[in-house]
Design a protein around this motif. Structure first.
Motif, PDB file in Angstrom:
ATOM      1  N   CYS A  46      -8.821 -39.031  23.825  1.00  0.00           N
ATOM      2  CA  CYS A  46      -9.825 -38.092  23.811  1.00  0.00           C
ATOM      3  C   CYS A  46     -11.482 -38.789  25.092  1.00  0.00           C
ATOM      4  N   LEU A  47     -11.478 -40.007  24.075  1.00  0.00           N
ATOM      5  CA  LEU A  47     -12.716 -40.726  24.319  1.00  0.00           C
ATOM      6  C   LEU A  47     -11.892 -41.432  25.729  1.00  0.00           C
ATOM      7  N   LYS A  48     -11.041 -42.269  25.289  1.00  0.00           N
ATOM      8  CA  LYS A  48     -10.388 -43.088  26.626  1.00  0.00           C
ATOM      9  C   LYS A  48      -9.524 -41.765  27.781  1.00  0.00           C
ATOM     10  N   ARG A  49      -9.254 -40.662  27.246  1.00  0.00           N
ATOM     11  CA  ARG A  49      -8.919 -39.869  28.639  1.00  0.00           C
ATOM     12  C   ARG A  49     -10.555 -39.540  29.483  1.00  0.00           C
ATOM     13  N   ALA A  50     -11.809 -39.110  28.378  1.00  0.00           N
ATOM     14  CA  ALA A  50     -13.103 -38.722  28.729  1.00  0.00           C
ATOM     15  C   ALA A  50     -13.225 -40.570  30.031  1.00  0.00           C
ATOM     16  N   ASN A  51     -13.204 -41.535  29.625  1.00  0.00           N
ATOM     17  CA  ASN A  51     -13.071 -42.410  30.797  1.00  0.00           C
ATOM     18  C   ASN A  51     -14.871 -42.989  29.566  1.00  0.00           C
ATOM     19  N   LYS A  52     -14.582 -43.089  28.600  1.00  0.00           N
ATOM     20  CA  LYS A  52     -15.669 -43.729  27.402  1.00  0.00           C
ATOM     21  C   LYS A  52     -16.707 -42.324  27.128  1.00  0.00           C
ATOM     22  N   ASP A  53     -16.681 -41.554  27.487  1.00  0.00           N
ATOM     23  CA  ASP A  53     -17.736 -40.060  27.953  1.00  0.00           C
ATOM     24  C   ASP A  53     -18.143 -38.925  26.638  1.00  0.00           C
ATOM     25  N   GLU A  54     -18.521 -39.667  25.386  1.00  0.00           N
ATOM     26  CA  GLU A  54     -18.700 -38.889  24.389  1.00  0.00           C
ATOM     27  C   GLU A  54     -18.709 -37.319  24.074  1.00  0.00           C
ATOM     28  N   ALA A  55     -19.990 -37.340  24.994  1.00  0.00           N
ATOM     29  CA  ALA A  55     -19.243 -35.241  25.435  1.00  0.00           C
ATOM     30  C   ALA A  55     -18.402 -34.712  25.318  1.00  0.00           C
ATOM     31  N   ALA A  57     -15.788 -36.148  24.947  1.00  0.00           N
ATOM     32  CA  ALA A  57     -14.635 -36.645  23.951  1.00  0.00           C
ATOM     33  C   ALA A  57     -14.302 -35.149  22.790  1.00  0.00           C
ATOM     34  N   ILE A  58     -15.752 -34.914  22.412  1.00  0.00           N
ATOM     35  CA  ILE A  58     -16.059 -34.271  21.638  1.00  0.00           C
ATOM     36  C   ILE A  58     -15.853 -32.958  21.309  1.00  0.00           C
ATOM     37  N   ALA A  59     -15.826 -32.339  23.363  1.00  0.00           N
ATOM     38  CA  ALA A  59     -15.717 -31.365  23.848  1.00  0.00           C
ATOM     39  C   ALA A  59     -14.214 -31.236  23.308  1.00  0.00           C
ATOM     40  N   LYS A  60     -13.598 -32.262  23.703  1.00  0.00           N
ATOM     41  CA  LYS A  60     -11.783 -31.724  23.549  1.00  0.00           C
ATOM     42  C   LYS A  60     -11.386 -31.642  22.250  1.00  0.00           C
ATOM     43  N   VAL A  61     -11.896 -33.011  21.575  1.00  0.00           N
ATOM     44  CA  VAL A  61     -11.563 -32.333  20.031  1.00  0.00           C
ATOM     45  C   VAL A  61     -11.930 -31.017  20.153  1.00  0.00           C
ATOM     46  N   LYS A  62     -12.941 -30.584  19.696  1.00  0.00           N
ATOM     47  CA  LYS A  62     -13.094 -28.831  19.753  1.00  0.00           C
ATOM     48  C   LYS A  62     -11.943 -28.102  20.396  1.00  0.00           C
ATOM     49  N   GLU A  63     -11.667 -28.261  21.496  1.00  0.00           N
ATOM     50  CA  GLU A  63     -10.991 -27.387  22.116  1.00  0.00           C
ATOM     51  C   GLU A  63      -9.998 -27.555  21.664  1.00  0.00           C
ATOM     52  N   LYS A  64      -9.040 -28.768  21.583  1.00  0.00           N
ATOM     53  CA  LYS A  64      -7.517 -28.579  20.084  1.00  0.00           C
ATOM     54  C   LYS A  64      -7.766 -28.424  18.607  1.00  0.00           C
ATOM     55  N   CYS A  65      -9.618 -28.362  18.177  1.00  0.00           N
ATOM     56  CA  CYS A  65      -9.422 -27.947  17.049  1.00  0.00           C
ATOM     57  C   CYS A  65      -9.014 -25.543  16.271  1.00  0.00           C
ATOM     58  N   PHE A  66      -9.983 -25.834  18.121  1.00  0.00           N
ATOM     59  CA  PHE A  66     -10.285 -24.203  18.023  1.00  0.00           C
ATOM     60  C   PHE A  66      -9.358 -23.428  18.788  1.00  0.00           C
ATOM     61  N   ASP A  67      -8.763 -23.935  19.539  1.00  0.00           N
ATOM     62  CA  ASP A  67      -8.451 -22.402  20.384  1.00  0.00           C
ATOM     63  C   ASP A  67      -6.862 -22.959  20.331  1.00  0.00           C
ATOM     64  N   TRP A  68      -6.683 -24.530  20.375  1.00  0.00           N
ATOM     65  CA  TRP A  68      -4.581 -25.095  19.789  1.00  0.00           C
ATOM     66  C   TRP A  68      -3.980 -24.454  18.665  1.00  0.00           C
ATOM     67  N   PHE A  69      -5.320 -25.098  17.611  1.00  0.00           N
ATOM     68  CA  PHE A  69      -4.940 -24.878  16.722  1.00  0.00           C
ATOM     69  C   PHE A  69      -4.912 -23.021  15.714  1.00  0.00           C
ATOM     70  N   LEU A  70      -6.050 -22.117  16.928  1.00  0.00           N
ATOM     71  CA  LEU A  70      -5.646 -20.969  16.537  1.00  0.00           C
ATOM     72  C   LEU A  70      -4.029 -20.145  17.080  1.00  0.00           C
ATOM     73  N   THR A  71      -3.656 -20.513  17.758  1.00  0.00           N
ATOM     74  CA  THR A  71      -1.969 -20.253  17.651  1.00  0.00           C
ATOM     75  C   THR A  71      -0.765 -21.072  17.017  1.00  0.00           C
ATOM     76  N   ARG A  72      -1.765 -21.323  16.073  1.00  0.00           N
ATOM     77  CA  ARG A  72      -0.405 -22.258  14.885  1.00  0.00           C
ATOM     78  C   ARG A  72      -1.156 -21.854  13.303  1.00  0.00           C
ATOM     79  N   ASP A  73       0.106 -21.661  12.665  1.00  0.00           N
ATOM     80  CA  ASP A  73      -0.550 -21.270  11.057  1.00  0.00           C
ATOM     81  C   ASP A  73      -0.446 -22.674  10.571  1.00  0.00           C
ATOM     82  N   LEU A  74      -1.237 -22.856  10.018  1.00  0.00           N
ATOM     83  CA  LEU A  74      -2.790 -24.181  10.142  1.00  0.00           C
ATOM     84  C   LEU A  74      -2.636 -24.025   8.207  1.00  0.00           C
TER      85      LEU A  74
END
Length: 102
Positions: A46-55, A57-74
């Motif tokens: 995520c950091l690489k895709r965000a051109n080293k913008d940490e904020a 990258a963190i938002a993308k990690v949260k998006e995956k963990c909060f949104d995408w994982f909610l569509t799965r059994d975890l």
């Protein structure tokens, strides 16, 4: 030895600690740190895709963990660390995550 050194490199340490807050079947709420290599690679990608913008990258990690994982059994694979094994009320950490589709 040089061949081995070129093939195996130490991965850079993630500068953040990620954790999950969840509730089990009995209603008990817990917070556990994630030591899974996958969350670290997610952050670095995520950091690489965000051109080293940490904020971003963190938002993308949260998006995956909060949104995408909610569509799965975890499911969490848990382990302990020697440091907290006999002294902590909850010595467990998440060492792996399995998320099949529902």
């Amino acid at each position: 030895m040089k061949e081995i050194e070129e093939e195996f490199k130490v991965v850079q340490k993630v500068p953040y600690k990620f954790s999950y807050r969840f509730e089990d079947d009995s209603g008990k709420q817990s917070k556990m740190m994630i030591e899974d290599w996958e969350i670290g690679m997610l952050y670095w990608n995520c950091l690489k895709r965000a051109n080293k913008d940490e904020a971003v990258a963190i938002a993308k990690v949260k998006e995956k963990c909060f949104d995408w994982f909610l569509t799965r059994d975890l499911y969490f694979f848990l382990g302990t660390t020697k440091q907290f094994h006999n002294v902590s009320p909850n010595p467990f950490i998440i060492i792996g995550v399995y998320y099949p589709p529902r």
